[in-house]
Write a protein that holds these residues in place. Structure first.
Motif, PDB file in Angstrom:
ATOM      1  N   UNK A 265       1.413   3.960   0.368  1.00  0.00           N
ATOM      2  CA  UNK A 265       1.568   3.006   1.467  1.00  0.00           C
ATOM      3  C   UNK A 265       0.709   1.772   1.250  1.00  0.00           C
ATOM      4  N   UNK A 266      -0.513   1.968   0.758  1.00  0.00           N
ATOM      5  CA  UNK A 266      -1.391   0.824   0.502  1.00  0.00           C
ATOM      6  C   UNK A 266      -0.838  -0.050  -0.614  1.00  0.00           C
ATOM      7  N   UNK A 267      -0.234   0.576  -1.614  1.00  0.00           N
ATOM      8  CA  UNK A 267       0.348  -0.185  -2.709  1.00  0.00           C
ATOM      9  C   UNK A 267       1.510  -1.039  -2.213  1.00  0.00           C
ATOM     10  N   UNK A 268       2.391  -0.466  -1.397  1.00  0.00           N
ATOM     11  CA  UNK A 268       3.525  -1.223  -0.860  1.00  0.00           C
ATOM     12  C   UNK A 268       3.035  -2.361   0.025  1.00  0.00           C
ATOM     13  N   UNK A 269       2.006  -2.090   0.822  1.00  0.00           N
ATOM     14  CA  UNK A 269       1.429  -3.143   1.658  1.00  0.00           C
ATOM     15  C   UNK A 269       0.887  -4.277   0.799  1.00  0.00           C
ATOM     16  N   UNK A 270       0.302  -3.944  -0.348  1.00  0.00           N
ATOM     17  CA  UNK A 270      -0.228  -4.971  -1.245  1.00  0.00           C
ATOM     18  C   UNK A 270       0.893  -5.828  -1.824  1.00  0.00           C
TER      19      UNK A 270
ATOM     20  N   UNK B  41       3.915  -2.891   9.246  1.00  0.00           N
ATOM     21  CA  UNK B  41       3.230  -1.653   9.619  1.00  0.00           C
ATOM     22  C   UNK B  41       4.219  -0.546   9.974  1.00  0.00           C
ATOM     23  N   UNK B  42       5.281  -0.889  10.711  1.00  0.00           N
ATOM     24  CA  UNK B  42       6.300   0.109  11.046  1.00  0.00           C
ATOM     25  C   UNK B  42       7.124   0.452   9.806  1.00  0.00           C
ATOM     26  N   UNK B  43       7.376  -0.551   8.963  1.00  0.00           N
ATOM     27  CA  UNK B  43       8.071  -0.279   7.708  1.00  0.00           C
ATOM     28  C   UNK B  43       7.332   0.738   6.859  1.00  0.00           C
ATOM     29  N   UNK B  44       6.014   0.641   6.824  1.00  0.00           N
ATOM     30  CA  UNK B  44       5.215   1.596   6.059  1.00  0.00           C
ATOM     31  C   UNK B  44       5.331   3.003   6.642  1.00  0.00           C
TER      32      UNK B  44
END
Length: 228
Positions: free
Chosen positions: A40-45, A99-102
């Motif tokens: 999730x952190x990678x996708x957010x990045x 955030x909801x996408x994650x």
């Protein structure tokens, strides 16, 4: 589709055979813990490097009577607390914050029963495939996100294309059922350039409980191609 495509996995390339198949000890289910959080952190990045703060839900669906996930089925297909019980808001073309996408990615990593593609047209795209293979596409190289993903202990790889691209199986633009879609549909019917083929609320869910704005629609033109 965005031109920079990456595959993100928890599988070390050193543990692959000569055919590229993973033969290491890492399991294919989500750990519901630090590895999942790293995804999730990678996708957010990647989203941050792309410069987006929202995503659109595309081609959503839920599991039917049969459940094929590696983990036990979850009530509400994993969407409880994210959407109302009638799943309003979980439809093709719905705009959600990153955030909801994650959280939707988390649902798919766990195989809870709901799936979708998350995208911003021509800018960004996230697809979760089998065995926790995640494909991220961006219109930017996302070098910082690539490095961050490595630092998180995951293994990003640059690809030519995602095997889950919308054009991979069915060429042509697949548009969400937004206001522009309905306007073009009405115009096409009035001009006798299109015929309605099918209508659905959500894959594996009934269309009868949905309002027009939550429907998705596919139609076939009789003359020039119009987006479907």
């Amino acid at each position: 589709m965005p031109s920079f495509v990456y595959r993100i996995t928890k599988y070390d390339p050193a543990d692959r055979d000569e055919h590229g198949s993973y033969i290491g000890a890492e399991g294919s289910t989500s750990d519901h813990g630090p590895v999942e959080a790293a995804y999730l952190e990678a996708i957010a990045a990647f989203a941050e490097d792309t410069g987006i703060d929202h995503l659109f839900i595309r081609e959503p669906g839920i599991s039917g009577l049969a459940h094929f996930g590696l983990e036990p089925a979850v009530d509400g297909h994993g969407l409880a607390g994210l959407f109302p019980p009638d799943l309003s808001g979980f439809h093709d073309g719905a705009e959600v914050p990153v955030s909801l996408g994650l959280e939707l990615v988390r649902v798919m990593l766990r195989g809870n029963g709901a799936w979708c593609r998350l995208a911003v047209e021509d800018e960004f795209d996230v697809q979760v495939g089998w065995d926790r293979y995640v494909y991220v596409s961006s219109d930017k190289p996302c070098e910082r996100a690539f490095a961050r993903t490595r630092a998180l202990g995951l293994f990003p790889e640059r690809l030519e294309a995602s095997p889950y691209d919308a054009d991979f199986d069915e060429p042509g633009v697949q548009r969400p059922a937004d206001e522009d879609f309905w306007a073009r549909l009405r115009w096409s019917i009035a001009m006798r350039q299109a015929a309605i083929l099918e209508e659905g609320y959500l894959h594996n869910a009934s269309a009868g409980i949905a309002s027009p704005k939550t429907h998705s629609m596919r139609y076939a033109p009789d003359s020039p191609r119009v987006p479907s």
